[in-house]
Each structure stands twice: as structure tokens, then as C-alpha cells.
Design a protein around this motif. Structure first.
Motif, PDB file in Angstrom:
ATOM      1  N   TYR A 220       0.819  -0.877  -0.287  1.00  0.00           N
ATOM      2  CA  TYR A 220       0.104   0.465   0.217  1.00  0.00           C
ATOM      3  C   TYR A 220       0.991   1.564   0.225  1.00  0.00           C
ATOM      4  N   ALA A 221       0.508   1.661  -0.583  1.00  0.00           N
ATOM      5  CA  ALA A 221       1.537   3.360  -0.664  1.00  0.00           C
ATOM      6  C   ALA A 221       0.649   4.728  -0.708  1.00  0.00           C
ATOM      7  N   PRO A 222       0.569   5.388   0.278  1.00  0.00           N
ATOM      8  CA  PRO A 222      -0.222   6.366   0.849  1.00  0.00           C
ATOM      9  C   PRO A 222      -0.414   7.325  -0.344  1.00  0.00           C
ATOM     10  N   ALA A 223      -1.353   8.210  -0.657  1.00  0.00           N
ATOM     11  CA  ALA A 223      -0.946   9.208  -1.648  1.00  0.00           C
ATOM     12  C   ALA A 223      -1.178  10.385  -0.221  1.00  0.00           C
ATOM     13  N   LEU A 224       0.518  11.858  -0.718  1.00  0.00           N
ATOM     14  CA  LEU A 224       1.117  12.708  -0.041  1.00  0.00           C
ATOM     15  C   LEU A 224      -0.242  13.734   0.230  1.00  0.00           C
ATOM     16  N   PRO A 225      -0.505  13.466   1.214  1.00  0.00           N
ATOM     17  CA  PRO A 225      -1.530  14.837   1.606  1.00  0.00           C
ATOM     18  C   PRO A 225      -1.282  16.293   1.528  1.00  0.00           C
ATOM     19  N   SER A 266       3.696   7.492  -7.712  1.00  0.00           N
ATOM     20  CA  SER A 266       2.882   9.032  -6.647  1.00  0.00           C
ATOM     21  C   SER A 266       3.124   9.831  -7.058  1.00  0.00           C
ATOM     22  N   ALA A 267       4.691  10.038  -6.448  1.00  0.00           N
ATOM     23  CA  ALA A 267       4.932  11.122  -6.370  1.00  0.00           C
ATOM     24  C   ALA A 267       4.852  11.970  -7.458  1.00  0.00           C
ATOM     25  N   MET A 268       5.079  11.532  -9.004  1.00  0.00           N
ATOM     26  CA  MET A 268       4.677  12.147  -9.906  1.00  0.00           C
ATOM     27  C   MET A 268       3.455  12.850  -9.621  1.00  0.00           C
ATOM     28  N   ALA A 269       2.074  12.017  -9.798  1.00  0.00           N
ATOM     29  CA  ALA A 269       0.687  12.238  -9.881  1.00  0.00           C
ATOM     30  C   ALA A 269       0.505  13.070  -8.717  1.00  0.00           C
ATOM     31  N   SER A 270       1.244  13.838  -7.491  1.00  0.00           N
ATOM     32  CA  SER A 270       1.314  14.843  -6.317  1.00  0.00           C
ATOM     33  C   SER A 270       1.959  15.520  -6.989  1.00  0.00           C
ATOM     34  N   PHE A 271       2.940  15.741  -7.675  1.00  0.00           N
ATOM     35  CA  PHE A 271       2.741  17.401  -8.566  1.00  0.00           C
ATOM     36  C   PHE A 271       2.337  17.664  -9.783  1.00  0.00           C
ATOM     37  N   CYS A 272       1.683  16.577 -10.572  1.00  0.00           N
ATOM     38  CA  CYS A 272       0.414  16.962 -11.609  1.00  0.00           C
ATOM     39  C   CYS A 272      -1.309  17.850 -11.088  1.00  0.00           C
ATOM     40  N   ASP A 287      15.773  16.834  -7.686  1.00  0.00           N
ATOM     41  CA  ASP A 287      15.994  17.526  -7.054  1.00  0.00           C
ATOM     42  C   ASP A 287      14.918  17.415  -6.837  1.00  0.00           C
ATOM     43  N   GLU A 288      13.640  18.209  -7.389  1.00  0.00           N
ATOM     44  CA  GLU A 288      12.569  18.055  -6.364  1.00  0.00           C
ATOM     45  C   GLU A 288      11.500  16.454  -6.800  1.00  0.00           C
ATOM     46  N   ILE A 289      12.314  15.834  -7.561  1.00  0.00           N
ATOM     47  CA  ILE A 289      11.144  14.679  -7.041  1.00  0.00           C
ATOM     48  C   ILE A 289      11.950  13.398  -6.217  1.00  0.00           C
ATOM     49  N   TYR A 290      13.304  14.480  -6.535  1.00  0.00           N
ATOM     50  CA  TYR A 290      13.649  13.520  -5.042  1.00  0.00           C
ATOM     51  C   TYR A 290      13.512  13.902  -3.799  1.00  0.00           C
ATOM     52  N   ASP A 291      13.270  15.087  -3.452  1.00  0.00           N
ATOM     53  CA  ASP A 291      12.516  15.019  -2.391  1.00  0.00           C
ATOM     54  C   ASP A 291      11.132  15.052  -2.173  1.00  0.00           C
ATOM     55  N   ARG A 292      10.304  14.526  -3.087  1.00  0.00           N
ATOM     56  CA  ARG A 292       8.497  14.794  -3.434  1.00  0.00           C
ATOM     57  C   ARG A 292       8.833  12.509  -2.645  1.00  0.00           C
ATOM     58  N   VAL A 293       9.655  12.467  -3.530  1.00  0.00           N
ATOM     59  CA  VAL A 293      10.017  10.961  -2.649  1.00  0.00           C
ATOM     60  C   VAL A 293      10.427  10.768  -1.218  1.00  0.00           C
ATOM     61  N   LYS A 294      10.935  11.155  -1.066  1.00  0.00           N
ATOM     62  CA  LYS A 294      11.583  11.074   0.310  1.00  0.00           C
ATOM     63  C   LYS A 294      10.003  11.321   1.809  1.00  0.00           C
ATOM     64  N   GLN A 295       9.275  12.877   1.390  1.00  0.00           N
ATOM     65  CA  GLN A 295       8.318  12.941   1.611  1.00  0.00           C
ATOM     66  C   GLN A 295       7.542  12.001   1.822  1.00  0.00           C
ATOM     67  N   PHE A 296       7.327  11.156   0.890  1.00  0.00           N
ATOM     68  CA  PHE A 296       6.505   9.371   1.043  1.00  0.00           C
ATOM     69  C   PHE A 296       7.313   9.127   1.763  1.00  0.00           C
ATOM     70  N   VAL A 297       8.285   8.402   1.424  1.00  0.00           N
ATOM     71  CA  VAL A 297       8.974   7.890   2.962  1.00  0.00           C
ATOM     72  C   VAL A 297       8.905   7.840   4.494  1.00  0.00           C
ATOM     73  N   ARG A 298       9.201   9.706   4.394  1.00  0.00           N
ATOM     74  CA  ARG A 298       8.932   9.743   5.499  1.00  0.00           C
ATOM     75  C   ARG A 298       7.670   9.521   6.265  1.00  0.00           C
ATOM     76  N   LEU A 299       6.600   9.702   4.812  1.00  0.00           N
ATOM     77  CA  LEU A 299       5.489   9.661   5.758  1.00  0.00           C
ATOM     78  C   LEU A 299       4.817   8.444   6.287  1.00  0.00           C
ATOM     79  N   SER A 300       5.256   7.094   5.740  1.00  0.00           N
ATOM     80  CA  SER A 300       5.554   5.665   5.688  1.00  0.00           C
ATOM     81  C   SER A 300       5.827   5.120   7.274  1.00  0.00           C
ATOM     82  N   ALA A 301       7.157   5.697   7.511  1.00  0.00           N
ATOM     83  CA  ALA A 301       8.130   5.447   7.920  1.00  0.00           C
ATOM     84  C   ALA A 301       7.682   5.736   9.737  1.00  0.00           C
ATOM     85  N   PHE A 302       8.084   4.073  10.356  1.00  0.00           N
ATOM     86  CA  PHE A 302       7.557   3.907  11.191  1.00  0.00           C
ATOM     87  C   PHE A 302       8.644   3.139  12.756  1.00  0.00           C
ATOM     88  N   SER A 303       8.777   3.571  13.793  1.00  0.00           N
ATOM     89  CA  SER A 303       9.415   1.974  14.599  1.00  0.00           C
ATOM     90  C   SER A 303       8.603   1.509  15.217  1.00  0.00           C
TER      91      SER A 303
END
Length: 306
Positions: A220-225, A266-272, A287-303
Motif C-alpha cells: 500500500y502506498a499512501p497519497a501525499l496530503p 505517486s510522487a509524480m501524480a502529487s506534482f500533477c 531534486d524536486e522529484i527526489y525530495d518528494r519521494v523522501k516525503q513519501f518515505v517519511r510519511l510511511s516510516a515508523f518504528s
């Protein structure tokens, strides 16, 4: 690695709660190829337009490394046109007008230079047209991804179902998955679709993300709020372009890499959705694309401690 996209290049006229546009460039293949252009430079387009389609947009395709040899320009005819109005929730819309024009008898011609493509993205068109493309390729691509919609499930169901055994990945939204299978539970619906042929199924859920199914695996991949969504038109196609573009770039079709491809899509769609039409897709930086992907990683990451 080489990617071939077949679909519509069109004019859209849009109205959302944030405003409205006159005719702007749209179409499934437009969004797919622009999105994929940030990942692969072997990016080939097959589509048809009328002589009213601006040369300036063809130049934009070329500037993004998109090969337009397969873009047919019909003299004396008009480009496909769609007009739509979105409701306040931005998840539903009404079609105001459709003019099929050149898409009414789209007969895709595959240039010799496009043969032996390794990745094939069949954008949303009639299943009969999508089948033509597969049959006109001299060798089967490494991966075939098919997008469809509720219209074809409704009026060309048999054609669509007969096409599914020929493809590797089916992309559709949750409403369409339920419509195709008659099952409201998406896990069961995906299993039913995979039994029809595609090994992999992606079910898009709009602002609620996307689900990837393959064998016993589910991701499951979340959408970026986002604070503001100006225009969701083309977001699904942009997702598909990012997904297959990333796979074409990496050449890795493992489930783990498909998970990464879903995140990039999902990152590309969030720009669109941040601007009207394809405007936001024209001037992205890596750089914008990589930064957006990192936002997705942070959104889903937990311990968690067990």
C-alpha cells in the motif's frame, strides 16, 4: 531502456473549485510520456491529433526527449476534445462535452524505430485499439502495462477481458476494479483480476493512495496530503508514467522494485494536481522529484518495539 506509450493526445477544458480553463493540452499519453521523461530518454509516443494541434506542444514533447515520430497529424481534422467539471470534493466530476474527432477511428501505426521496445504502456483507449498495438509489435515487450476505465468495462467488457491474458500489469481505480469483478472487497477483486491474466494489479484510490498486488504480496502506498489540489485531471496517467518510467530506468521487475515504482508514480501524480492540466509536469527538477519521494518515505516510516 526503451518505452513505448500509446494513447490519446488531446485538448481539455476544465473547471474546478479553483477556477476554469479554456482549451489546454491533455490526453492520457501526454501525461504518461511527460511523467516518464524524467526517468527514461528512450521514450516513444504513438498517438493521433488534428492539424489544430499546436507545433509548440510538439516541440515541448521533443524538448523532454519524447520521440514524436509516431504522432500522426491528420490534415483537415480536429484533435480529440474533452470538457469536464469537478465537484467540490475533487473526487468526482461531470463530463460536459466529448468530441472524439480523430480518436473516433484511431488506427495506431508503430514506426519501425519503435519495434523491439522493452516496455509498453497502453494508455486508456478502446481495448480493440490496445490489442492492435500488441499485435503490431514484432517482438513482445519485457513488460506490458494496460490502463482502462469504466466506459470500456461497460461497453467493451468482452474485448477487455480477452485482452487481459496478453498483459502483465493492469492499472485501474477502485470503482473500476469493483465494476470489473462484481466484488466490493479490493483484495478479492485483485485476485479475481489476476486470475483473468495480469500477474500484477494496481488499484488506484485517488487521495487515499494505491494498492499493488502480485501473487501473495500486497503493498500500500499512501497519497501525499496536500493543502491544495487544483486539478486532478491526468493524475492517474501521470502515476502510470512515473511507474513504468522508473521500471524502464532500472530494468528491475521484482516486486520490491515495483513497490519503489509505485512510490515514484505517486510522487509524480502529487506534482500533477498542483496546477491545471500538464503545466506542473513541464519544468520539474530531479531534486524536486527526489525530495518528494523522501516525503513519501517519511510519511510511511515508523518504528515499533515488540
Amino acid at each position: 531502456m526503451s518505452l513505448l506509450t500509446v494513447g490519446s493526445v488531446a485538448f481539455d477544458a476544465l473547471e474546478t473549485p479553483f477556477g476554469k480553463t479554456d482549451k489546454i493540452i491533455g490526453g492520457a499519453a501526454t501525461y504518461i510520456t511527460l511523467s516518464a521523461s524524467y526517468f527514461t530518454k528512450a521514450n516513444n509516443l504513438v498517438a493521433v491529433v488534428g492539424d489544430d494541434f499546436p507545433q509548440s506542444m510538439i516541440d515541448i514533447f521533443k524538448d523532454h526527449g519524447i520521440n514524436t515520430e509516431g504522432l500522426e497529424i491528420r490534415q483537415g481534422e480536429k484533435t480529440f476534445f474533452w470538457s469536464g467539471k469537478y465537484h467540490n470534493d475533487m473526487n468526482s466530476r461531470d463530463t460536459v462535452e466529448v468530441q472524439l474527432n480523430v480518436m473516433g477511428d484511431f488506427n495506431p501505426v508503430i514506426p519501425d524505430a519503435y519495434q523491439n521496445c522493452e516496455y509498453l504502456m497502453l494508455g486508456n483507449t478502446a481495448p480493440a485499439v490496445q490489442r492492435m498495438v500488441i499485435e503490431r509489435l514484432t517482438t513482445r515487450p519485457k513488460l506490458i502495462v494496460l490502463d482502462t476505465m469504466n466506459l470500456w468495462i461497460d461497453i467493451a467488457n468482452d474485448d477487455l477481458k480477452s485482452l487481459l491474458p496478453l498483459v502483465d500489469v493492469l492499472v485501474l481505480n477502485d470503482e473500476e476494479a469493483r465494476m470489473l469483478t462484481g466484488d466490493y472487497a479490493l483484495v478479492r477483486a485483485a485476485a479475481t483480476i489476476r486470475a483473468m491474466g495480469p500477474k500484477t494489479v494496481i488499484i488506484k484510490k485517488g487521495e487515499h493512495g494505491a494498492l499493488l498486488f502480485q501473487d501473495e504480496h500486497i503493498f500500500y502506498a499512501p497519497a501525499l496530503p496536500l493543502a491544495e489540489v487544483f486539478d486532478p485531471t491526468g493524475a492517474g496517467d501521470t502515476f502510470a508514467g512515473g511507474f513504468i518510467g522508473y521500471l524502464a530506468k532500472t530494468g528491475d521487475l521484482s516486486f520490491d522494485n515495483m513497490k519503489r515504482a509505485v512510490i515514484y508514480g505517486s510522487a509524480m501524480a502529487s506534482f500533477c494536481v498542483e496546477k491545471f492540466g500538464a503545466e506542473r509536469m513541464l519544468n520539474l527538477s530531479q531534486d524536486e522529484i527526489y525530495d518528494r519521494v523522501k516525503q513519501f518515505v517519511r510519511l510511511s516510516a515508523f518504528s515499533v518495539e515488540l
